[in-house]
Design a protein around this motif. Structure first.
Motif: not given
Lengths: 264, 385
Positions: B305-309
């Motif tokens: 899971e990684r930061w997204d926008s």
């Protein structure tokens, strides 16, 4: 049929066109993973690594460099014919490279200045990406390409899946890495907000602005960025130069430089 | 340690209750006591010409004599001659990196075997959080722990955090916590809350939890006098009067979603880079994406899971194309969600008034100005004090 399903190792070829060899070197730089690649694929044609070329056809061709000569325009068609999958690696193969600066000038004028006998030089008026010459299956950006992304593309090819190569801006990687924004905190001109991620926000991590090596991001608003860069003191000729580097003819960067040039 | 209870209600005692406020002269014993208790202390330091939250081992690493100037799209450090240790406004770093890391592995499979990946939950004492940061953590608690599907990895990380607030004395030019009702004084959600007092220089410490009280007991301190408490109150009162910005959120849940076709969205889209900096800097923006990768042999697969926008195209991709393809649509979605529809989803505003999205927007888009323009038009009341 998928090479793996037939039980033989897929055959890899690496090709060079007009380029500096840096992207091919990225493959050699894989070092630890190179043995794993060799275990999974037969490295059949890679002149940078071995002078023994294996015959085609190839399951995966990695193509470096742009098309700048009539001979290369023919050769890339051969490469396409003998390749099941063709992936371009790097800004030259994907966007024409730094040598595409000729597109903004007269190449004959350049040859007359550089070469003693310019009539010996057979070159095309433009430096074009591979995709302008033959269909390509995937384009990997960067000047040079990023090792992790190259491994991901090869791995995705082997698994027959879509590579995880996001098209968002460098800013996403920059913030995830924990860099401070050089544009906002230092007033350092940076193309990160209009440039595609992939490098891991390398330059901002060392307090330098992004040079746009990976070309335009999925969406760009260079008009808004140019306003900021002008406010930081960049002149219009400066702006033209920052967009005209390795990805100068990519449409959003071309428009950005032409907009700055028009204002000059 | 591990006090077993819902961490969204960690207020253990407040001023006026049994636990007295205390005063200490140096933060060195506090840092030492936290380290002795097994915490990595993460606090403000000057790094890369900004105030960054980084691991510290001594009070000497704190940013004594450093201030900041913040305005839309601009951040600069300044020198202070008053000897204040915490004389700056919001750092580019919030607690988000510690509550929700930029990337985490969720599951791994080897061959046909699925391995659960133990979430990392380091014991970290965060020193120097502001009231807005605590409010943001409370928002994230609702997002990750509220509802029917609480996130166990978040809970573990969250419980491993020891939170030390420092009441804000010098708000920045982009701050508006007073408008959002989240500051400048920390009133809940901390283990300890410090207020920096001048002449003589010392720190008033309020205790907010049992483990906070244990740390206080381990360091040299005196009971706070009535004058100390009054001086601390005055710090927060003065700070409240120094907000760089204001925003009128009355009725925002009605008028903002109703402004779907407002021409201002085109105007802001012309300035928006869709670069994601606002969402990455925001302490409450929690959106992430999931990536699946394999290794070269094809034997090991990993899901992370990684930061997204909501400003990336992939984020709203459905059936091969993005639902919100225009910058106008993406900005409208973000601002409307942050200030209005967040209430529908989580029962609170998504904005805590820290001003990071304003400062760290490369082109200086100011949410308070956009909201004002949407509500009142560009001739309306200015949001800038």
């Amino acid at each position: 049929m998928d090479a793996r399903q037939t039980g033989r190792r897929p055959r890899l070829a690496v090709w060079k066109f007009a380029s500096c060899d840096g992207c091919q070197l990225t493959l050699l730089d894989c070092e630890d993973e190179l043995l794993s690649i060799a275990a999974e694929m037969e490295i059949a044609y890679f002149l940078e690594a071995s002078s023994a070329p294996g015959p085609g056809p190839y399951d995966l061709s990695l193509v470096e460099g742009s098309i700048t000569t009539p001979e290369d325009a023919e050769r890339i068609r051969h490469v396409r014919r003998v390749s099941r999958r063709l992936v371009t690696i790097g800004a030259c193969a994907t966007a024409g490279g730094i040598q595409a600066l000729r597109d903004f000038a007269d190449v004959r004028e350049f040859t007359s200045v550089v070469y003693a006998r310019p009539e010996y030089i057979a070159t095309l008026e433009r430096s074009t990406p591979i995709s302008a010459n033959v269909p390509v299956d995937f384009e990997l950006r960067g000047c040079p390409i990023d090792k992790r992304q190259l491994l991901e593309v090869i791995t995705a090819f082997l698994a027959d899946r879509r590579p995880v190569v996001p098209g968002h801006s460098v800013c996403v990687e920059c913030k995830a890495r924990g860099n401070v924004c050089v544009l906002v905190a230092h007033g350092t001109p940076c193309l990160g907000p209009v440039t595609q991620a992939g490098c891991g926000a390398l330059c901002p991590a060392y307090n330098r602005g992004c040079y746009g090596c990976f070309g335009p991001a999925e969406t760009t608003n260079s008009g808004a960025l140019n306003a900021k860069l002008r406010a930081l003191g960049m002149s219009d000729p400066d702006l033209v130069r920052v967009y005209r580097t390795f990805n100068a003819t990519e449409e959003p960067f071309r428009r950005a430089s032409e907009e700055a040039e028009g204002d000059a | 340690m591990g006090i077993k209870r819902d961490i969204s209600h960690t207020v253990w005692s407040v001023r006026g209750n049994a636990v007295m406020d205390v005063v200490t002269r140096s933060l060195e014993p506090l840092i030492a006591a936290l380290r002795a208790a097994g915490y990595t202390v993460v606090g403000p330091t000057v790094k890369d010409r900004a105030i960054r939250l980084t691991e510290i081992s001594s009070a000497a690493e704190l940013p004594d004599g450093t201030g900041d100037v913040q305005e839309p799209g601009n951040y600069r450090l300044t020198e202070r001659d008053d000897g204040m240790v915490f004389g700056y406004a919001a750092s580019p770093d919030s607690a988000k990196r510690f509550t929700q890391p930029p990337r985490q592995t969720l599951i791994r499979s080897r061959g046909q075997v699925i391995e659960e990946v133990e979430p990392e939950a380091p014991r970290i004492a965060l020193l120097g959080l502001r009231a807005c940061d605590l409010a943001a953590i409370a928002v994230q608690d609702r997002v990750f722990l509220g509802g029917r599907h609480p996130d166990p990895a978040y809970r573990r990380r969250r419980e491993a955090l020891f939170l030390i607030a420092v009441n804000c004395a010098v708000p920045g030019g982009t701050c508006f916590c007073v408008s959002m009702g989240t500051g400048p004084k920390a009133t809940a959600g901390f283990d300890l809350a410090l207020t920096e007092l001048a002449a003589p220089h010392r720190f008033l410490i309020e205790t907010g939890s049992e483990r906070g009280a244990r740390i206080v007991a381990a360091i040299p301190h005196q009971a706070a006098t009535g004058d100390d408490v009054a001086a601390a109150d005055e710090v927060s009162r003065t700070a409240a009067g120094r907000m760089g910005r204001t925003v009128d959120t009355e009725g925002v849940q009605e008028w903002l979603p109703a402004a779907h076709d407002h021409p201002r969205w085109d105007d802001v889209a012309s300035r928006c880079l869709a670069c994601t900096n606002c969402t990455m800097a925001c302490p409450t923006c929690f959106c992430s994406t999931v990536e699946d990768v394999t290794d070269l042999s094809g034997d090991v697969a990993e899901r992370s899971e990684r930061w997204d926008s909501c400003f990336t195209l992939d984020f709203s991709e459905v059936g091969g194309s993005p639902v919100r393809g225009s910058q106008r649509g993406r900005y409208r979605q973000w601002l409307t969600h942050k200030f209005a529809t967040w209430y529908d989803q989580f029962g609170t505003s998504g904005c805590v008034g820290c001003g990071r999205c304003i400062t760290w927007c490369p082109t200086g888009i100011d949410v308070t100005e956009e909201l004002s323009a949407i509500r009142y038009g560009t001739e309306g009341p200015s949001c800038i004090r």
